[in-house]
Every structure is written in C-alpha cells, then in structure tokens.
Design a protein around this motif. Sequence first.
Motif, PDB file in Angstrom:
ATOM      1  N   ILE A 119      91.908 -11.597 -46.359  1.00 34.79           N
ATOM      2  CA  ILE A 119      92.403 -13.047 -46.221  1.00 34.79           C
ATOM      3  C   ILE A 119      93.856 -13.044 -45.780  1.00 34.79           C
ATOM      4  CG2 ILE A 119      92.362 -15.336 -47.031  1.00 34.79           C
ATOM      5  CD1 ILE A 119      89.850 -14.968 -48.480  1.00 34.79           C
ATOM      6  N   LEU A 120      94.221 -13.532 -44.834  1.00 33.23           N
ATOM      7  CA  LEU A 120      95.992 -13.645 -44.633  1.00 33.23           C
ATOM      8  C   LEU A 120      96.037 -14.799 -44.332  1.00 33.23           C
ATOM      9  CD1 LEU A 120      98.147 -11.925 -43.359  1.00 33.23           C
ATOM     10  CD2 LEU A 120      97.037 -12.130 -41.072  1.00 33.23           C
ATOM     11  N   GLY A 121      97.177 -15.383 -44.963  1.00 35.09           N
ATOM     12  CA  GLY A 121      97.655 -16.634 -44.663  1.00 35.09           C
ATOM     13  C   GLY A 121      99.145 -16.991 -45.034  1.00 35.09           C
ATOM     14  N   GLY A 122      99.597 -18.134 -44.710  1.00 37.30           N
ATOM     15  CA  GLY A 122     100.913 -18.272 -45.101  1.00 37.30           C
ATOM     16  C   GLY A 122     101.567 -19.253 -43.866  1.00 37.30           C
ATOM     17  N   GLN A 123     102.889 -19.177 -43.775  1.00 43.44           N
ATOM     18  CA  GLN A 123     103.643 -20.049 -42.896  1.00 43.44           C
ATOM     19  C   GLN A 123     105.129 -19.153 -42.328  1.00 43.44           C
ATOM     20  OE1 GLN A 123     104.904 -23.766 -44.212  1.00 43.44           O
ATOM     21  NE2 GLN A 123     105.198 -24.569 -42.217  1.00 43.44           N
ATOM     22  N   ILE A 124     105.214 -19.265 -41.261  1.00 42.50           N
ATOM     23  CA  ILE A 124     106.509 -18.716 -40.771  1.00 42.50           C
ATOM     24  C   ILE A 124     107.382 -19.919 -40.110  1.00 42.50           C
ATOM     25  CG2 ILE A 124     107.538 -17.186 -38.787  1.00 42.50           C
ATOM     26  CD1 ILE A 124     104.992 -15.354 -39.040  1.00 42.50           C
ATOM     27  N   LYS A 125     108.612 -19.797 -40.391  1.00 37.88           N
ATOM     28  CA  LYS A 125     109.506 -21.151 -40.090  1.00 37.88           C
ATOM     29  C   LYS A 125     109.300 -21.429 -38.515  1.00 37.88           C
ATOM     30  CE  LYS A 125     113.924 -22.881 -40.783  1.00 37.88           C
ATOM     31  NZ  LYS A 125     115.186 -22.601 -41.380  1.00 37.88           N
ATOM     32  N   GLY A 126     109.088 -22.667 -38.228  1.00 38.26           N
ATOM     33  CA  GLY A 126     108.656 -23.064 -36.808  1.00 38.26           C
ATOM     34  C   GLY A 126     107.447 -23.212 -36.596  1.00 38.26           C
ATOM     35  N   GLU A 127     106.467 -22.873 -37.637  1.00 35.36           N
ATOM     36  CA  GLU A 127     104.844 -23.136 -37.188  1.00 35.36           C
ATOM     37  C   GLU A 127     104.359 -23.907 -38.533  1.00 35.36           C
ATOM     38  OE1 GLU A 127     103.033 -19.220 -34.976  1.00 35.36           O
ATOM     39  OE2 GLU A 127     103.100 -19.287 -36.964  1.00 35.36           O
ATOM     40  N   PRO A 128     103.023 -24.310 -38.366  1.00 37.64           N
ATOM     41  CA  PRO A 128     102.321 -25.077 -39.499  1.00 37.64           C
ATOM     42  C   PRO A 128     101.781 -23.814 -40.489  1.00 37.64           C
ATOM     43  CG  PRO A 128     100.998 -25.239 -37.393  1.00 37.64           C
ATOM     44  CD  PRO A 128     102.451 -24.474 -36.906  1.00 37.64           C
ATOM     45  N   PRO A 129     101.302 -23.927 -41.681  1.00 37.86           N
ATOM     46  CA  PRO A 129     100.814 -22.996 -42.235  1.00 37.86           C
ATOM     47  C   PRO A 129      99.266 -22.478 -41.486  1.00 37.86           C
ATOM     48  CG  PRO A 129     101.259 -24.622 -43.761  1.00 37.86           C
ATOM     49  CD  PRO A 129     101.605 -25.270 -42.200  1.00 37.86           C
ATOM     50  N   ARG A 130      99.010 -21.052 -41.512  1.00 36.37           N
ATOM     51  CA  ARG A 130      97.594 -20.772 -40.852  1.00 36.37           C
ATOM     52  C   ARG A 130      97.011 -19.728 -41.904  1.00 36.37           C
ATOM     53  NH1 ARG A 130      99.312 -19.617 -34.652  1.00 36.37           N
ATOM     54  NH2 ARG A 130      96.984 -19.658 -34.505  1.00 36.37           N
ATOM     55  N   LEU A 131      95.768 -19.850 -41.367  1.00 35.67           N
ATOM     56  CA  LEU A 131      95.090 -18.928 -42.618  1.00 35.67           C
ATOM     57  C   LEU A 131      93.985 -18.262 -41.814  1.00 35.67           C
ATOM     58  CD1 LEU A 131      94.271 -18.415 -45.493  1.00 35.67           C
ATOM     59  CD2 LEU A 131      92.482 -20.268 -45.440  1.00 35.67           C
ATOM     60  N   PHE A 132      93.766 -17.050 -41.922  1.00 36.14           N
ATOM     61  CA  PHE A 132      93.119 -15.900 -41.207  1.00 36.14           C
ATOM     62  C   PHE A 132      92.061 -14.974 -42.033  1.00 36.14           C
ATOM     63  CE2 PHE A 132      96.796 -16.769 -38.634  1.00 36.14           C
ATOM     64  CZ  PHE A 132      96.411 -16.937 -37.375  1.00 36.14           C
ATOM     65  N   LEU A 133      90.851 -14.638 -41.502  1.00 40.21           N
ATOM     66  CA  LEU A 133      90.180 -13.617 -41.956  1.00 40.21           C
ATOM     67  C   LEU A 133      89.970 -12.620 -41.199  1.00 40.21           C
ATOM     68  CD1 LEU A 133      87.866 -13.217 -44.349  1.00 40.21           C
ATOM     69  CD2 LEU A 133      86.139 -13.908 -42.497  1.00 40.21           C
ATOM     70  N   VAL A 134      90.296 -11.411 -41.608  1.00 42.18           N
ATOM     71  CA  VAL A 134      90.397 -10.315 -40.756  1.00 42.18           C
ATOM     72  C   VAL A 134      89.389  -9.320 -41.250  1.00 42.18           C
ATOM     73  CG1 VAL A 134      91.922  -8.123 -40.012  1.00 42.18           C
ATOM     74  CG2 VAL A 134      92.959 -10.474 -40.715  1.00 42.18           C
ATOM     75  N   TYR A 135      88.266  -9.020 -40.244  1.00 46.15           N
ATOM     76  CA  TYR A 135      87.093  -8.127 -40.455  1.00 46.15           C
ATOM     77  C   TYR A 135      87.413  -6.879 -40.524  1.00 46.15           C
ATOM     78  CZ  TYR A 135      84.482 -12.433 -39.388  1.00 46.15           C
ATOM     79  OH  TYR A 135      84.143 -13.874 -39.330  1.00 46.15           O
ATOM     80  N   PRO A 136      86.521  -5.917 -40.958  1.00 48.71           N
ATOM     81  CA  PRO A 136      86.669  -4.465 -41.131  1.00 48.71           C
ATOM     82  C   PRO A 136      87.055  -3.959 -39.706  1.00 48.71           C
ATOM     83  CG  PRO A 136      85.023  -5.198 -42.211  1.00 48.71           C
ATOM     84  CD  PRO A 136      85.409  -6.488 -41.668  1.00 48.71           C
ATOM     85  N   GLN A 137      86.408  -4.461 -38.645  1.00 44.43           N
ATOM     86  CA  GLN A 137      86.655  -3.981 -37.422  1.00 44.43           C
ATOM     87  C   GLN A 137      88.137  -4.388 -36.778  1.00 44.43           C
ATOM     88  OE1 GLN A 137      84.206  -5.761 -38.124  1.00 44.43           O
ATOM     89  NE2 GLN A 137      82.660  -4.266 -38.286  1.00 44.43           N
ATOM     90  N   GLY A 138      88.675  -5.275 -37.407  1.00 47.17           N
ATOM     91  CA  GLY A 138      90.412  -5.364 -37.038  1.00 47.17           C
ATOM     92  C   GLY A 138      90.259  -6.614 -36.471  1.00 47.17           C
ATOM     93  N   ASN A 139      89.278  -7.422 -35.964  1.00 49.89           N
ATOM     94  CA  ASN A 139      89.464  -8.621 -35.117  1.00 49.89           C
ATOM     95  C   ASN A 139      89.443  -9.648 -36.317  1.00 49.89           C
ATOM     96  OD1 ASN A 139      86.512  -8.034 -36.067  1.00 49.89           O
ATOM     97  ND2 ASN A 139      85.927  -9.881 -34.542  1.00 49.89           N
TER      98      ASN A 139
END
Lengths: 246, 246
Positions: A119-139
């Motif tokens: 699970i990858l999430g956070g915020q970079i200046k200029g963007e809203p916060p975003r949250l991702f799920l990265v699968y074992p296949q890399g997608n």
Amino acid sequence: MTYCVAAVTKEGIVFASDSRTNGGVDQISVFGKMNVFESPGERMICMLSSGNLGTTQSVISLLHIRSKLDDGSINAAGILGLHHMYDVAVLVGQTLREVIARDGPSLAADGIDPGCTFILGGQIKGEPPRLFLVYPQGNFIEAMADTNYFQIGERKYGKPMIDRVVTFQTPLKDVAKCILVSFDSTMRSNLSVGLPIDLLGYAVDSLRVTHRRRYEEGDPYFATISGFWSTGLLRVFSEVPDVTWN
Amino acid sequence: MTYCVAAVTKEGIVFASDSRTNGGVDQISVFGKMNVFESPGERMICMLSSGNLGTTQSVISLLHIRSKLDDGSINAAGILGLHHMYDVAVLVGQTLREVIARDGPSLAADGIDPGCTFILGGQIKGEPPRLFLVYPQGNFIEAMADTNYFQIGERKYGKPMIDRVVTFQTPLKDVAKCILVSFDSTMRSNLSVGLPIDLLGYAVDSLRVTHRRRYEEGDPYFATISGFWSTGLLRVFSEVPDVTWN
C-alpha cells in the motif's frame, strides 16, 4: 502473516500496520511494515508491505539507496524526486519487478513465493493526497472516493467494521479509531497478526507526518479501545431481539 | 462461495447456511446447503456443505439412496442405521472419497477442484449430540467444549463476533442470534454470500428438528437484526475514546 490498512479521506490519509512476521508458529518475529519517505514541506510518502520479507526489504532498500545521487543530492528519478505520486507508484512497481526477477527463480525452485504487495500513499506538493495498491506483478490500482481504503494481508476479519464506518467524508480521527478497532477484531481471531501496531496520520497539505504512534504490548489506550469495544459489542448483542422460530 | 456455521453447546446444536452458489458473478444460483436426515425420536442428523456443488450433491444423494434397502427397510450400514455419530462421520468421509475417485480425474483434467467440506452434526439415541468437520480428503475432526463451533466457506468476516459470544455454555437462542449477526457481517463484506439463510436449532435429547427457519430476502426479523446491529455498532464506536497521538 500481516494486516495493513490505509484509508484516504477529504482530511488526509491514515496508515496502519502490524509488526508480526512468521515462518511458522515457532518463528515469529517483529518487523515493522511501515516505511516513510519524507521531505518535510515538500512530500510525505508512506508504504505498507505484505508478503515475502526479503522482497519487501529489498524494494525498500533500493528505493532508499536510489533516492539520492552519489553526491548526496536528490535523484530526480527517485522516490524523493519524482513530481507525481503516480510516477512513484510506477517506480515501486518497477523496483518490485526487478527484485522478483533477481530473487524469484531461486525462491521458486524451492517452492517459495517471492511475491509481495504494497500500500503506497501520501502527497507531493502540488497534488492532492493519493493512495495506491501495488500488486506482486508490479501493476497498481488507486483508491477513489467510492472505495477509499485498501487492506493487505489478513484483511477479512477487520473488513466488516471498516465497511460500516469509513467513507471519504469520515473525520481522520474516526478513521484512525475504526482501523484500530479492526486490528482488535483481527488479532482476536488470528494469532499471526499481533502488536506492536504502527499508526500514522497524515493531514491533507501538511506535507509531513502529522501524527505517528506505535502501540506496544500492554499499551493502555489500545487496551481501553479493546475493552470498550468488547463490552459495547456484547451490550448491543444483548439488545438485538431474540430469534423467533417458525 | 458459501458461508456455513454450526455450534454445539450444552443445550444442543445450531446449524446455519447461506444458499448462494456461484460460478462467476454472472452465474449465481440459490441452492440450499442444509440437508437433514431424521428419524424422529431416534436420530437427527444435519449436514452443511461447501465446495464443488456436483460433489456435495452426489454425496448427499448416495447417503439418501443407501439409507434404505431395496425392500424399503433401514440399511443398518447407512446414515439412518449406524449407531454412532462417529460411524456416520466415517461414512460421509468414505462416500466423499468415492465420489471424488469417480469424478475427480475428469475435473482435474480441466483444472476444476472436485473437493468439498461438510459440517456434520446431530444426535443418535444413546449418545450426546456431536459435531464434526469432514475435510475434502475424507478425514474429520470433532468439536469439543473448548472449540465448540465450525465454519466453512467465507468464514473470516463473521469469526470475530462468534469468537466473542459463543462458548459451550452459551444458551442456544444466543448462539442462533450470534450466528445470524455473523451472517449479516459476512454478507455486508462479501457479495458471494447471500440470503436466503437456513437456520436449524436442535435441542439436546429431542431427537428431532426442534426449530427450523428460512430467512428470505426482505425477512422482517433479519432486517431488524441487521438494523439493530448496525445502529448499535456505530453507537458503541462513537463511545470508544478517540485516538491519542504522541
């Protein structure tokens, strides 16, 4: 096993992970599964991991090593340099594929699964916060307002409570509380998930870790939650009308 | 998928099963997963099933066909004739192995799992009530006072609540209510488990089905349970003290 959860809301993101790693019931260790990459005022990125510990640690190590150039400056193509959380998700997926390409065949030869999920999430200046799920296949997939949380590992025990409480509109403090309640349910029913729990609260646009807390064995607040919840559930249960038979 | 539960207590046994069978989200059907073999006053046996529908139906059919001899009298070696629940568990395991030996290779050739799991419980005159879990391999385990319930299928969502409430001392009506609550949690979090729910209550030494009830879509009592439970959970949640951060 593992239990990790993160939920993104209009107020920010809450991340939580347990710390139990097991290779059988006689080989249980404590390894934090929460990793933070932070440039205060510019970005806050948090990763939670589940799966093969060798693979997850290698991915995290490579992301760290490659975040800086040899002269100590920030690598524009690394996790601290990329401009979009989307690109960070691509980077994590690629790094994961690289480690699995390196270590996977030797593990597969012995019937060991090299896979892991982030699970990858956070915020970079200029963007809203975003949250991702990265699968074992890399997608990867991204959380949206309609489905605003991800769980990895032993996720089923705690899911019903999160489904009842957590929406994109839920205040961050209630999300954190609900996630701790979901840990309490999971740990009650599955020995392989255990304290300590790492909890991280990120308030939108703060661009730094807003709150961080580790709940160790015997933590008085966690014991309070657990007691309140247990007593309350049994009280509600006693109030539900009895079954009427035909 | 499936969700089935049964719990044995000092007062008897409660059995419950959902009725949803799916071969993909576009092929969802209603098939009862509860089968009763009864000789009122002499024995009450109930079986719940999870897994390959062809295999479970074949096992049940063979048990029925072989429960009587050609002249219509009870077969002493069949499910209505054996003197001990233990022997019935052996018979179910053997019948399961027989069906898998017959159909398994053709299914395996197409990558289909022929396996299924049964919860088998009840009482035969002269014995206390007994409850077994029969594995796809045909072996089985028995519930004891310390671990007095079995779940099969999508069991994790509903497990935390059962772990909190159901013991060997719990009154039968509370066991039935708790099992329905665990169905409510499971159905909220997993589309593949759905109404109708079959519920059967067996009171010790009654040697017949004591209570039976099917909860169809829109059943007012199930809706009441579901509403009470949901409202109550959210009320308890609001009473749990907020997270204190470091």
